[in-house]
Every structure is written in structure tokens, then in C-alpha cells.
Design an enzyme around this catalytic site. Structure first.
Site, PDB file in Angstrom:
ATOM      1  N   ALA A   1      -0.865  13.073 -16.559  1.00  0.00           N
ATOM      2  CA  ALA A   1      -0.815  13.517 -17.953  1.00  0.00           C
ATOM      3  C   ALA A   1      -1.905  12.881 -18.805  1.00  0.00           C
ATOM      4  CB  ALA A   1       0.554  13.207 -18.554  1.00  0.00           C
TER       5      ALA A   1
ATOM      6  N   CYS B   1     -15.435  -5.095 -11.048  1.00  0.00           N
ATOM      7  CA  CYS B   1     -15.486  -6.558 -11.002  1.00  0.00           C
ATOM      8  C   CYS B   1     -14.422  -7.114 -10.062  1.00  0.00           C
ATOM      9  CB  CYS B   1     -15.276  -7.137 -12.397  1.00  0.00           C
ATOM     10  SG  CYS B   1     -16.584  -6.712 -13.553  1.00  0.00           S
TER      11      CYS B   1
END
Length: 386
Positions: A206, A330
Site C-alpha cells: 500500500a 550502509c
């Protein structure tokens, strides 16, 4: 403090105000707050009716039967149910299962398939072309006698490129091999028909379509019936495939968002195509800018660009007034280049120079004009000091 211009719609979209309004009606005593599974009073009946209306709205966007929509917490769970559930069912019936996927799928697919590998399931990892797409021939050549599932994304989340899953799905349908399509980035951006795609399972989210986070759906074909083993147990909800109390407010939000997306599809495609062209034109004065992924087979709102001689992390720091996404992820000690960009053949250096810009319903021409000028300014400055 002025908010940065938001150009990261591929990461998440803001909830449309009309969606938020519908959701709010399902939270308090004077609204539709009941448990949809409560069948002994009107509060539950109201909630169930709202859930079923939303099920139809989601089904309509992908041209499916509402009975084929299974609610989940998002596309990540949908991917897990589809892949683990299909393989578990296949192993129970036939004893072995071979899975085919690609090296540039969303982590929800990649990590799920790696989890299966650790448990003895054989997985073939297809390498896309430089355009970021998987071909019919690649899938055909990788098929084996015990291939039970192929899982591919319709639109790549980093590149925006579109794979021709319809032709691949047609081949798999003829061979009786289950086909899972991750359509999280495709819904609301391009027209989707589960029959045309020949999909057996299809994942939706959604919050990529101006709905709330925490809710998604899995399309599970009924005719002929596709069987997936449940991954969450406790009550037998959702045709026994996904137990748990349904969050009425989130489901209503997803239904409203998908209903709006269906009505706005052509309008928004034109809007985003214009914005993308404006951004490309605004950056045309810069040399050494390359588009990653297919320039032709793509959705209009996502563009991934590499800037020669400029590190993407430094560029993002300079673009503090823009919200954009780097191709890097990262870890605890290092910054690794995007596995998607490396997967399409970019070097580590090229991948470290890439940024993803994604626009959406609320992006304006003025914002894109500002963004282009800032990118030109910062790239020029960084190149001058290297």
C-alpha cells in the site's frame, strides 16, 4: 526550517489526504472499528463489509477476483509467503524443488531465496543485462525438471525498468511451473492484469501507492488453484494462508489508495513523464551523466543516474535540500555499492556514483526545476575540487 524537496517516492509515498480521511473513520467508537472476524454483532459485520469492499478495490487494480486477494503486512511478507509457501508445498508433494530468480530482486526476495538455499533448496540466480531486465531465453535456459517456482519483479525498485514478465509467465504456464511476480513498484505506475502477466502469485504494497505502511496483499490464483503453505498460524484467516486479526483501518486505506490509483493512472503517467523529461533536460548541461537501466522499458517516475567523478554520498550531502536515495547500502563498518547496480555490470566506482530520483503524485514542476539547478550546482562544485 524548510523541508527538502521530496524525490524519493520509490522508497515510500505520503498517504493521500483522501486515504487518511477514510482510515480515520475506522478508528473510533463512532466509526467502523470492529473486528472483521466478529460475526455475532453489527460492529463486526460493518468491519467485514469494509474489508471486503477494499478487497474488491485492490483486485480491480490488477484485474483479479476479490477472492484471490490475501491481506498481509506488506510486500515483504507477501514475498515470503509466496516463495516459502510455494516451495514448502512443492517439497511436501514432490520431495525436491528448484527455484529461479534474479540477482537484482528486492531484498525480500533475495534474502528469502538465500534462506531456502541454506535449507538445501537449489536456487538459480539469473544475471540481467545492462538494461536491468531478465529475458525470456534466460528463464527458459535455466529451467529443470524439478523447477517449481520462478520469482521475478515487474518493475525494479532502484532502476525503474520493466521486465517482460508476461511472455515469461506464458511459457511457465504452459509448463505448469508456478510464477511469482513482485509488483510492489508497479502498482499505480503501469497497468497490471494478472491474467495478461500469467501470474500465479503477485505481491503488492500500500505505501508505494499513497496508502499506509504496514499493509499489503498477495494475489493467489484460484483457477486452477495455487497452493501455498501458511507461514503464520493462528485462526485460519485469509483462506488459511495468513492468520491474524485484520487491521480494518489499514485495509480500508489500501483499498481507497488502489481505487484512486486506478482512476488516476493515465493522468499520473503523463504527469510523471513530463517531470522526468524536465529533470533530464535540466541536467543536460552536465557532461558525464549516464542513465542506469533501460531507457525505453521503464516507469516514468524513477530515474537512476551516475555522475562521473562524483561520489554519490558526497553528492547527497551537498544536496541537503533534496530528499533522494543513494544506490549504496550502509553496513556497520563500510559503505557497499548497490548490489542491483553491480548486478547489471556497473563497476564499484560507477555504482558509488549513482543516485536514484523518484517523483510522484505531489511533485511539482517548480520542485523539479529547483532540483535540477541544485544538482548542476553541487556536481559542478564537487568536480572542481576533486
Amino acid at each position: 526550517m524548510k523541508k527538502p524537496v521530496y524525490l524519493d517516492y520509490a522508497a515510500t509515498t505520503p498517504v493521500d489526504p483522501s486515504v487518511a480521511e477514510e482510515m480515520a473513520k475506522c478508528l473510533t467508537l463512532d466509526g467502523v472499528f470492529g473486528n472483521p472476524a466478529s460475526r455475532t454483532h453489527g460492529y463486526g459485520w460493518q468491519a467485514e463489509a469494509a474489508v471486503e469492499k477494499s478487497r474488491r478495490q485492490v483486485a480491480d487494480l490488477i484485474h483479479a477476483d476479490p477472492r484471490e486477494i490475501v491481506w498481509t503486512s506488506g510486500a515483504t511478507e507477501s514475498d515470503n509467503i509466496a516463495i516459502k509457501g510455494a516451495v514448502e508445498d512443492a517439497l511436501a508433494g514432490q520431495g525436491s524443488a528448484h527455484v529461479i530468480t534474479s540477482a537484482i530482486e528486492h531484498k525480500a526476495v533475495v534474502d528469502t531465496c538465500k534462506w531456502l538455499e541454506q535449507r538445501g533448496v537449489d536456487v538459480t540466480w539469473l544475471t540481467p543485462g545492462r538494461d536491468g531486465r531478465i529475458s525470456y531465453d534466460q528463464v527458459s535456459d535455466a529451467l529443470r525438471e524439478n523447477t517449481r517456482l520462478v520469482s521475478l519483479m515487474l518493475v525494479n525498485n532502484e532502476l525503474g525498468c520493466i521486465t517482460d514478465v508476461a511472455s515469461i509467465g506464458a511459457m511457465l504456464r504452459q509448463k505448469g511451473i508456478m510464477f511469482h511476480v513482485d509488483a510492489a513498484q508497479a502498482a499505480g505506475k503501469i497497468a497490471i492484469s494478472v491474467e495478461q502477466l500469467n501470474a500465479d502469485l503477485l505481491s503488492l504494497s500500500a505505501h508505494k501507492v499513497y496508502g499506509p505502511k504496514g499493509i499489503g496483499a498477495l494475489y493467489v490464483r484460484r483457477a486452477p488453484e495455487v497452493r501455498v503453505a501458511a507461514q503464520i498460524h493462528g485462526g485460519g484467516h485469509e483462506r488459511g494462508m495468513r492468520s491474524g486479526t485484520l487491521p480494518t483501518h489499514q485495509i480500508v486505506g489500501m483499498g481507497k489508495a488502489f481505487d484512486m490509483a486506478a482512476g488516476k493512472l493515465e493522468e499520473e503517467q503523463g504527469h510523471l513523464e513530463n517531470l522526468r523529461a524536465q529533470l533530464v533536460e535540466g541536467l543536460s548541461q552536465l557532461e558525464g551523466v549516464s542513465v542506469n537501466g533501460s531507457p525505453d522499458h521503464r516507469v516514468p517516475g524513477i530515474i537512476n543516474l551516475s555522475f562521473d567523478g562524483v561520489d554519490a554520498e558526497s553528492l547527497m550531502l551537498g544536496l541537503h535540500d533534496l530528499a533522494v536515495s543513494s544506490g549504496s547500502a550502509c553496513s556497520s563498518a563500510t559503505v557497499e555499492p548497490s548490489f542491483v547496480l553491480r548486478g547489471i555490470g556497473l563497476s564499484d566506482r560507477q555504482a558509488h556514483q549513482a543516485l536514484r530520483f523518484s517523483m510522484g503524485r505531489f511533485t511539482t514542476s517548480e520542485e523539479v526545476e529547483f532540483a535540477a539547478s541544485r544538482i548542476v550546482e553541487v556536481v559542478t562544485r564537487l568536480r572542481a575540487v576533486r
